[in-house]
Design an enzyme around this catalytic site. Structure first.
Site, PDB file in Angstrom:
ATOM      1  N   ARG A 101       4.727  -8.701   6.688  1.00 38.33           N
ATOM      2  CA  ARG A 101       3.686  -7.700   6.176  1.00 38.33           C
ATOM      3  C   ARG A 101       3.243  -7.540   6.823  1.00 38.33           C
ATOM      4  NH1 ARG A 101       5.534  -4.753   2.742  1.00 38.33           N
ATOM      5  NH2 ARG A 101       6.548  -5.350   0.709  1.00 38.33           N
ATOM      6  N   GLU A 157      15.972  -4.189  -2.311  1.00 41.70           N
ATOM      7  CA  GLU A 157      15.630  -5.394  -2.115  1.00 41.70           C
ATOM      8  C   GLU A 157      15.500  -6.666  -2.569  1.00 41.70           C
ATOM      9  OE1 GLU A 157      11.620  -5.100  -2.400  1.00 41.70           O
ATOM     10  OE2 GLU A 157      11.453  -3.657  -1.601  1.00 41.70           O
ATOM     11  N   SER A 193      -6.532  -0.679  -6.630  1.00 42.02           N
ATOM     12  CA  SER A 193      -8.060  -0.836  -6.470  1.00 42.02           C
ATOM     13  C   SER A 193      -9.129   0.333  -6.682  1.00 42.02           C
ATOM     14  CB  SER A 193      -7.957  -0.237  -4.437  1.00 42.02           C
ATOM     15  OG  SER A 193      -9.104  -0.248  -4.354  1.00 42.02           O
ATOM     16  N   GLU A 212      -4.138   4.649  -5.975  1.00 35.95           N
ATOM     17  CA  GLU A 212      -2.503   3.821  -6.486  1.00 35.95           C
ATOM     18  C   GLU A 212      -2.670   2.901  -8.091  1.00 35.95           C
ATOM     19  OE1 GLU A 212       0.686   1.474  -3.872  1.00 35.95           O
ATOM     20  OE2 GLU A 212      -1.466   0.633  -3.938  1.00 35.95           O
ATOM     21  N   GLU A 215      15.780   1.195   5.888  1.00 34.56           N
ATOM     22  CA  GLU A 215      16.075   0.417   6.992  1.00 34.56           C
ATOM     23  C   GLU A 215      14.214   0.442   8.253  1.00 34.56           C
ATOM     24  OE1 GLU A 215      14.251   4.927   8.913  1.00 34.56           O
ATOM     25  OE2 GLU A 215      16.381   5.309   8.326  1.00 34.56           O
ATOM     26  N   GLU A 252      12.896  -2.430   6.587  1.00 27.72           N
ATOM     27  CA  GLU A 252      12.756  -4.056   5.715  1.00 27.72           C
ATOM     28  C   GLU A 252      14.279  -4.996   6.442  1.00 27.72           C
ATOM     29  OE1 GLU A 252      10.919  -2.279   1.313  1.00 27.72           O
ATOM     30  OE2 GLU A 252      13.093  -1.787   1.543  1.00 27.72           O
TER      31      GLU A 252
END
Length: 186
Positions: A71, A103, A120, A126, A145, A147
């Protein structure tokens, strides 16, 4: 004074103006001038990234799939469940299935929503939608593409310990695992 402060705590802040600062395909940043409940004004920065999904996939009742990836913002490798954002016009469930397939290479025969929350409460707009995925079927689908992912099966008890010991630091994954443990009476 306490009664007045309590009344002000529930008043809506008024947006006087809003100015875009930055935008790309994943997020936007704006600066708002807002009027506070007591009449003063302040500048408030808001990051908007929309809705996201996370799916905790169970291979069987005691085994979960987690993905490992680097990350960039955290500057570390993390174990987490498949997660990602919604595409325009995509349903929450379709996004969860797409992220799971991209994934992990699996699709869930059954999705169970376990939580919806704000990632948050202060500077980011979000909303995360978390699912448990069961009755998995292996599919072949090209990965995203950007990951580079390792997929591994873990006993659920080990994944729970990874959260409790601080080895899993991703908020969405931690919340999903803790909800799954609660649902399983652990």
């Amino acid at each position: 004074m306490v009664k007045k402060a309590h009344a002000l705590a529930e008043q809506v802040w008024k947006t006087l103006s809003s100015r875009p600062i930055y935008q790309n395909r994943w997020l936007s940043l704006r600066e708002d001038l807002v009027e506070l409940p007591d009449g003063r004004t302040t500048i408030y920065g808001v990051v908007t990234s929309g809705e996201c999904v996370g799916i905790l996939p169970f291979l069987d009742s005691h085994t979960v799939l987690l993905v490992k990836q680097y990350r960039y913002v955290a500057k570390r490798v993390t174990w987490e469940m498949p997660t990602g954002g919604l595409h325009a016009g995509e349903s929450i469930e379709a996004a969860a299935q797409r992220e799971l397939t991209e994934e992990s290479g699996y699709q869930a025969g059954r999705l169970t929503r376990i939580s919806t929350y704000h990632t948050s409460k202060s500077i980011m707009d979000e909303t995360a939608h978390l699912f448990i995925g069961e009755d998995l079927t292996r599919l072949e689908r090209p990965p995203d593409e950007t990951e580079f992912i390792e997929v591994r099966a873990f006993p659920f008890a080990d994944a729970l310990q990874m959260v409790l010991q601080g080895d899993i630091v991703d908020g969405m994954t931690s919340i999903a695992i803790l909800h799954a443990a609660r649902l399983r009476g652990l």
